[in-house]
Design a protein around this motif. Structure first.
Motif, short mmCIF file in Angstrom:
data_model
loop_
_atom_site.label_atom_id
_atom_site.label_comp_id
_atom_site.label_asym_id
_atom_site.label_seq_id
_atom_site.Cartn_x
_atom_site.Cartn_y
_atom_site.Cartn_z
N LYS A 196 9.15 14.29 -1.61
CA LYS A 196 10.61 14.24 -1.74
C LYS A 196 11.02 12.88 -2.33
CE LYS A 196 14.73 15.15 0.76
NZ LYS A 196 15.30 14.58 1.95
N ARG A 197 10.34 11.86 -1.86
CA ARG A 197 10.62 10.50 -2.37
C ARG A 197 10.23 10.42 -3.85
NH1 ARG A 197 7.66 7.37 1.42
NH2 ARG A 197 9.30 7.61 2.95
N GLU A 198 9.16 11.11 -4.21
CA GLU A 198 8.70 11.12 -5.60
C GLU A 198 9.77 11.74 -6.51
OE1 GLU A 198 6.12 9.56 -6.58
OE2 GLU A 198 6.01 10.25 -8.66
N GLU A 199 10.45 12.77 -6.00
CA GLU A 199 11.55 13.38 -6.79
C GLU A 199 12.64 12.35 -7.06
OE1 GLU A 199 13.23 16.89 -4.95
OE2 GLU A 199 11.20 17.73 -4.67
N LYS A 200 12.92 11.54 -6.02
CA LYS A 200 13.92 10.48 -6.16
C LYS A 200 13.46 9.50 -7.24
CE LYS A 200 14.12 7.18 -2.87
NZ LYS A 200 14.35 6.72 -1.47
N THR A 203 14.07 10.89 -10.64
CA THR A 203 15.48 10.78 -11.02
C THR A 203 15.77 9.37 -11.52
OG1 THR A 203 16.01 12.31 -9.25
CG2 THR A 203 17.85 11.04 -10.15
N ILE A 204 15.25 8.38 -10.84
CA ILE A 204 15.49 6.99 -11.23
C ILE A 204 14.90 6.74 -12.63
CG2 ILE A 204 14.91 4.58 -10.68
CD1 ILE A 204 14.94 5.49 -7.68
N TYR A 205 13.70 7.29 -12.85
CA TYR A 205 13.08 7.09 -14.17
C TYR A 205 13.92 7.73 -15.28
CZ TYR A 205 9.01 4.98 -16.28
OH TYR A 205 8.18 4.10 -16.93
N GLU A 206 14.60 8.82 -14.94
CA GLU A 206 15.42 9.50 -15.95
C GLU A 206 16.78 8.83 -16.16
OE1 GLU A 206 15.62 13.56 -14.65
OE2 GLU A 206 13.43 13.75 -14.86
N THR A 207 17.28 8.15 -15.13
CA THR A 207 18.68 7.70 -15.23
C THR A 207 18.92 6.20 -15.16
OG1 THR A 207 18.92 8.05 -12.86
CG2 THR A 207 19.60 9.85 -14.27
N GLU A 208 17.98 5.43 -14.70
CA GLU A 208 18.29 4.02 -14.43
C GLU A 208 17.56 3.02 -15.34
OE1 GLU A 208 20.73 3.39 -12.57
OE2 GLU A 208 20.93 5.12 -11.22
N HIS A 265 0.81 -1.21 0.00
CA HIS A 265 0.00 0.00 0.00
C HIS A 265 0.85 1.27 0.00
CE1 HIS A 265 1.03 -0.98 4.13
NE2 HIS A 265 0.95 0.32 4.38
N GLY A 266 0.23 2.33 -0.46
CA GLY A 266 0.87 3.65 -0.36
C GLY A 266 1.58 4.08 -1.63
N ASP A 267 1.97 5.38 -1.63
CA ASP A 267 2.69 5.95 -2.77
C ASP A 267 4.14 5.51 -2.70
OD1 ASP A 267 0.88 7.63 -4.19
OD2 ASP A 267 0.92 9.05 -2.52
N TYR A 268 4.44 4.37 -3.28
CA TYR A 268 5.86 3.99 -3.32
C TYR A 268 6.17 3.30 -4.63
CZ TYR A 268 5.24 -1.07 -2.66
OH TYR A 268 4.94 -2.39 -2.85
N ARG A 269 7.45 3.23 -4.94
CA ARG A 269 7.94 2.52 -6.11
C ARG A 269 9.05 1.59 -5.68
NH1 ARG A 269 4.93 2.53 -10.70
NH2 ARG A 269 4.14 4.60 -11.17
N MET A 270 9.28 0.64 -6.52
CA MET A 270 10.36 -0.30 -6.25
C MET A 270 11.06 -0.49 -7.59
SD MET A 270 9.77 -3.97 -4.47
CE MET A 270 8.57 -4.56 -5.67
N ILE A 271 12.39 -0.45 -7.61
CA ILE A 271 13.10 -0.79 -8.84
C ILE A 271 12.91 -2.28 -9.06
CG2 ILE A 271 15.36 -0.93 -9.96
CD1 ILE A 271 16.17 1.57 -8.35
N VAL A 272 12.50 -2.66 -10.27
CA VAL A 272 12.27 -4.08 -10.57
C VAL A 272 13.16 -4.47 -11.75
CG1 VAL A 272 10.57 -5.84 -11.18
CG2 VAL A 272 9.88 -3.87 -9.80
N ILE A 273 14.04 -5.44 -11.53
CA ILE A 273 15.00 -5.84 -12.55
C ILE A 273 14.69 -7.27 -13.00
CG2 ILE A 273 17.45 -5.93 -13.15
CD1 ILE A 273 18.07 -4.34 -10.67
N ALA A 274 14.65 -7.46 -14.33
CA ALA A 274 14.27 -8.77 -14.87
C ALA A 274 15.34 -9.30 -15.82
CB ALA A 274 12.94 -8.65 -15.60
#
Lengths: 214, 349
Positions: free
Chosen positions: B224-228, B231-236, B130-139
């Motif tokens: 603030k976490r959303e800004e992070k 950044t991840i969406y732009e660089t990773e 739950h909640g506004d969060y993201r997780m990097i998912v690598i496949a």
């Protein structure tokens, strides 16, 4: 004759068991792997049965449920005639399933082949390999009678890799007094190798999904 | 020997140890149990902690605790077990803690089955917890890539202070391929001065927490976490492409399915059809840009998945109506064949 194929996970037991079954007359292959969910003898069932090999697999092999039952038909096979090949699960965890057939096996002629792939991380040196072999012997209550050098890196196998593996298998043989039964691998590679031991050319039967047809 | 032959599950466990993961908490479930089994044998030899928890819920909360203390920590499971871990995962995201979660996906929903699947895509990239969060998912899609991605997963988790999921289908967990292990360096990563390691009466106490009393305060933390995340969406974003030049049909597939798609593309080539592949390596952040850039140049795209169609939604968002996006999938533990995928290419070419 009963052939028991055991060894570390991923040493190549199933491929060796399938090839052995296809080479023998009046053969029954028993998938006794209670550990591995995929890449089992059952994958080659059609090929085996069309070559007149009787195939005994756990009822739920290659289904969606994880039910490590051993098939009841094993007893009927053990009391009948013909050659029997046991494809045992990896390590001592897999070998434990053999224990219940101990008295039937010991009544007949049998050999226990311990398959070694020196490219597998937990059997890279002689001490670890012997320790693992002893654990399998304890779990199955059977002694290994032959060593098989099945050292391979799948499609990246070279003759140098097989030869490095042979050094390890020689050490295991020297330390334990167990004779070396064969060097196994793809025929094309084995043809390039000089060895005093019998060669066991393998045709591979367990494929990746991208190697399969319809 | 330089290379060893390993099962995907074993390779993940060994790569984690090489990446200085010294804490593993897990609970067995097919088809990923070899991760736990390998950790049980290896961790004690490298001075680490392996613990089989009493449940998946316990395991993820042990991860929460260890991550708070600033150590590299991992847990692994397969689909139903990952569902159980979702609450803990949301807490970890809400407390900005780094950890690696492995999901070796099997068929679902419910108990589903032990054969391979990719039907946890939504759960992994759209939340799950739950909640506004993201997780990097690598496949990853090969065992070597699984090793490399496991090491990357720990680095990304530490770099961004967030949970990272390594997602493979059951086939990837069970199959064997030759692998080598690169040297791992961690000196480029930020210091974990936020960890709860004891103040020794020399500094203010660090607090690991996801509760904020005032809504405005919580909103600020989330933004603030959303800004992070931006950044991840732009660089990773990571992906791999093949044969996009002049392709009429482009397949989009990840993991094992991408390997099968490649075989289908080779069949298409033999039959005079030009097909290409976009293989997302990061499922979040999703490779939106390359898909959008490719869309105007092709007749159509086909998403190939071991599900009833999950990633296809993100492809359609990226394509934004510029070309048709079709779907072909097998589910329930069934695996697509190269020929069946080729038939789809031929149908739409």
């Amino acid at each position: 004759m009963i052939y028991i194929i055991c060894g570390h996970y991923g040493s190549g037991k199933t491929e060796i068991a399938i090839n052995l079954a296809l080479s023998l007359d009046n053969a029954t292959i028993i998938d006794l792997d209670i550990v591995n969910p995929y890449f089992r003898t059952a994958d080659a069932k059609e090929k085996l049965e069309s070559s007149n090999v009787r195939v005994i697999t756990p009822q739920f092999a290659n289904t969606n449920i994880d039910m490590p039952t051993v098939p009841a038909e094993v007893f009927s096979a053990l009391t009948g005639e013909g050659n029997i090949i046991f494809d045992v699960g990896g390590d001592d965890a897999g070998a434990i399933a053999l224990g219940q057939y101990n008295r039937f096996i010991k009544e007949k002629k049998y050999e226990v082949q311990f398959v070694i792939n020196a490219c597998r991380p937990m059997t890279e040196n002689a001490d670890d390999t012997i320790k693992l072999m002893r654990e399998i012997e304890a779990a199955s209550r059977l002694k290994v009678t032959k060593l098989i050098n099945n050292t391979n890196l799948k499609s990246e196998t070279t003759k140098e890799i097989i030869s490095d593996g042979q050094d390890l298998v020689n050490k295991v043989s020297d330390a334990t007094g167990i004779p070396i039964g064969a060097v196994s691998g793809k025929k094309e590679l084995l043809d390039t190798i000089k060895t005093d031991f019998p060669k066991l050319p393998l045709e591979l039967h367990l494929d990746f999904p991208w190697e399969r047809g319809v | 020997m330089d290379k060893v032959l390993m099962k995907g599950n074993e390779a993940i466990a060994e790569a984690a140890i090489r990446a200085n993961c010294r804490h593993f908490f897990g609970y067995p479930i097919t088809p990923q149990t070899e991760i736990s089994a390998y950790m049980a044998k290896r961790m004690s030899k490298v001075g680490g902690t392996f613990l089989q928890a009493e449940s998946e819920v316990a395991a993820i909360n042990m991860v929460y605790g260890a991550a708070g203390a600033g150590v590299r920590v991992m847990t692994s499971s397969s689909s139903p077990g990952i569902s159980l871990k979702m609450e803990g995962l949301s807490y970890i995201a809400g407390a900005d803690l780094p950890c690696v979660i492995v999901n070796i996906v099997r068929a679902g929903p419910g108990l589903g089955g032990i054969q391979p699947a990719q039907s946890d895509y939504f759960q992994a990239v759209k939340g799950g917890g739950h909640g506004d969060y993201r997780m990097i998912v690598i496949a990853p899609s090969s065992i070597q890539e699984t090793v490399d991605c496991t090491i990357d997963a720990f680095d990304l988790a530490d770099k961004y202070r967030m949970p990272v999921m390594l997602m493979g289908d059951g086939m990837l967990g069970q199959m064997m391929e030759p692998v080598s292990f690169p040297e791992v360096k961690t000196d480029h990563l930020p210091k974990k001065d936020w960890a709860t390691t004891g103040t020794k009466m020399k500094r203010k106490a660090n607090i690991i927490n996801s509760l904020y009393i005032h809504p405005e305060e919580l909103e600020e933390v989330i933004l603030k976490r959303e800004e992070k995340y931006n950044t991840i969406y732009e660089t990773e974003v990571k992906y791999h492409t093949e044969g996009l030049e002049n392709a009429d049909v482009v397949l989009v597939a990840y993991g094992t399915t991408a390997r099968i798609a490649k075989a289908a593309i080779a069949l298409a080539k033999q039959n005079g059809i030009k097909a290409g592949l976009i293989r997302p390596i990061t499922l979040w952040p999703f490779p939106t840009d390359i898909i959008a850039k490719t869309a105007p140049n092709v007749k159509c795209m086909i998403s190939v998945e071991m599900s009833t169609g999950q990633m296809v939604e993100d492809i359609r968002l990226a394509v934004n109506g510029v070309c048709p996006v079709h779907f072909y999938g097998r589910t329930g533990g069934a695996v697509p064949t190269p020929t069946a995928i080729f038939e789809q290419i031929r149908r739409y070419a």
